[in-house]
Scaffold this motif. Structure first.
Motif, PDB file in Angstrom:
ATOM      1  N   GLU A 141       0.819  -1.216   0.000  1.00  0.00           N
ATOM      2  CA  GLU A 141       0.000   0.000   0.000  1.00  0.00           C
ATOM      3  C   GLU A 141       0.856   1.272   0.000  1.00  0.00           C
ATOM      4  O   GLU A 141       0.466   2.283  -0.584  1.00  0.00           O
ATOM      5  CB  GLU A 141      -0.981   0.015   1.164  1.00  0.00           C
ATOM      6  N   VAL A 142       2.030   1.231   0.601  1.00  0.00           N
ATOM      7  CA  VAL A 142       2.921   2.396   0.600  1.00  0.00           C
ATOM      8  C   VAL A 142       3.490   2.619  -0.800  1.00  0.00           C
ATOM      9  O   VAL A 142       3.570   3.762  -1.271  1.00  0.00           O
ATOM     10  CB  VAL A 142       4.050   2.237   1.645  1.00  0.00           C
ATOM     11  N   ILE A 143       3.855   1.551  -1.484  1.00  0.00           N
ATOM     12  CA  ILE A 143       4.352   1.669  -2.856  1.00  0.00           C
ATOM     13  C   ILE A 143       3.267   2.275  -3.742  1.00  0.00           C
ATOM     14  O   ILE A 143       3.528   3.193  -4.530  1.00  0.00           O
ATOM     15  CB  ILE A 143       4.787   0.290  -3.413  1.00  0.00           C
ATOM     16  N   ILE A 144       2.037   1.799  -3.591  1.00  0.00           N
ATOM     17  CA  ILE A 144       0.924   2.331  -4.376  1.00  0.00           C
ATOM     18  C   ILE A 144       0.697   3.806  -4.037  1.00  0.00           C
ATOM     19  O   ILE A 144       0.444   4.620  -4.931  1.00  0.00           O
ATOM     20  CB  ILE A 144      -0.366   1.498  -4.140  1.00  0.00           C
TER      21      ILE A 144
ATOM     22  N   SER B 158       0.889   9.474  -5.574  1.00  0.00           N
ATOM     23  CA  SER B 158       1.276  10.851  -5.271  1.00  0.00           C
ATOM     24  C   SER B 158       1.949  11.534  -6.459  1.00  0.00           C
ATOM     25  O   SER B 158       2.257  12.721  -6.398  1.00  0.00           O
ATOM     26  CB  SER B 158       2.213  10.886  -4.058  1.00  0.00           C
ATOM     27  N   GLY B 159       2.182  10.754  -7.517  1.00  0.00           N
ATOM     28  CA  GLY B 159       2.777  11.330  -8.716  1.00  0.00           C
ATOM     29  C   GLY B 159       4.244  11.000  -8.913  1.00  0.00           C
ATOM     30  O   GLY B 159       4.845  11.441  -9.890  1.00  0.00           O
ATOM     31  N   MET B 160       4.804  10.221  -8.008  1.00  0.00           N
ATOM     32  CA  MET B 160       6.214   9.853  -8.160  1.00  0.00           C
ATOM     33  C   MET B 160       6.370   8.863  -9.309  1.00  0.00           C
ATOM     34  O   MET B 160       5.556   7.957  -9.460  1.00  0.00           O
ATOM     35  CB  MET B 160       6.766   9.233  -6.877  1.00  0.00           C
TER      36      MET B 160
ATOM     37  N   PHE C 185       8.582   5.856 -11.313  1.00  0.00           N
ATOM     38  CA  PHE C 185       9.378   4.717 -10.847  1.00  0.00           C
ATOM     39  C   PHE C 185      10.794   5.184 -10.520  1.00  0.00           C
ATOM     40  O   PHE C 185      11.353   4.810  -9.492  1.00  0.00           O
ATOM     41  CB  PHE C 185       9.440   3.628 -11.914  1.00  0.00           C
ATOM     42  N   ASP C 186      11.376   5.993 -11.403  1.00  0.00           N
ATOM     43  CA  ASP C 186      12.746   6.477 -11.171  1.00  0.00           C
ATOM     44  C   ASP C 186      12.842   7.291  -9.892  1.00  0.00           C
ATOM     45  O   ASP C 186      13.814   7.156  -9.145  1.00  0.00           O
ATOM     46  CB  ASP C 186      13.245   7.293 -12.363  1.00  0.00           C
ATOM     47  N   ASP C 187      11.840   8.144  -9.624  1.00  0.00           N
ATOM     48  CA  ASP C 187      11.834   8.934  -8.382  1.00  0.00           C
ATOM     49  C   ASP C 187      11.852   8.008  -7.170  1.00  0.00           C
ATOM     50  O   ASP C 187      12.613   8.213  -6.225  1.00  0.00           O
ATOM     51  CB  ASP C 187      10.585   9.824  -8.290  1.00  0.00           C
ATOM     52  N   ILE C 188      10.992   7.006  -7.195  1.00  0.00           N
ATOM     53  CA  ILE C 188      10.892   6.071  -6.070  1.00  0.00           C
ATOM     54  C   ILE C 188      12.213   5.333  -5.874  1.00  0.00           C
ATOM     55  O   ILE C 188      12.724   5.229  -4.758  1.00  0.00           O
ATOM     56  CB  ILE C 188       9.734   5.075  -6.290  1.00  0.00           C
TER      57      ILE C 188
END
Length: 76
Positions: A29-32, A37-39, A41-44
């Motif tokens: 759920e945190v990944i989702i 939030s608009g991040m 994949f690269d940001d994450i």
């Protein structure tokens, strides 16, 4: 898809048994939430180097399965 889903683990001793990424304290759920939030994949991945692209893809796959009404066990 099942290979990705092997990255999703459920352990009562980690995050109260929520579905997590690779036995880490990273609930799906945190990944989702990060994606929502608009991040990107690269940001994450840049902000959280312990995660891998496949972890994000696995989280999305798990979310899709959950919304379909199936369980992880039914798919694996």
């Amino acid at each position: 898809m099942s290979n990705l889903l092997e990255r999703i683990t459920v352990d009562p001793s980690i995050c109260h048994g929520k579905a997590c990424v690779r036995h880490m304290r990273w609930p799906v759920e945190v990944i989702i939430d990060l994606i929502a939030s608009g991040m990107s994949f690269d940001d994450i991945l840049n902000d959280h180097p312990e995660l891998e692209k496949e972890d994000i893809l696995a989280s999305l796959s798990y979310a899709k399965i959950s919304l379909s009404g199936k369980t992880l066990e039914e798919v694996n």
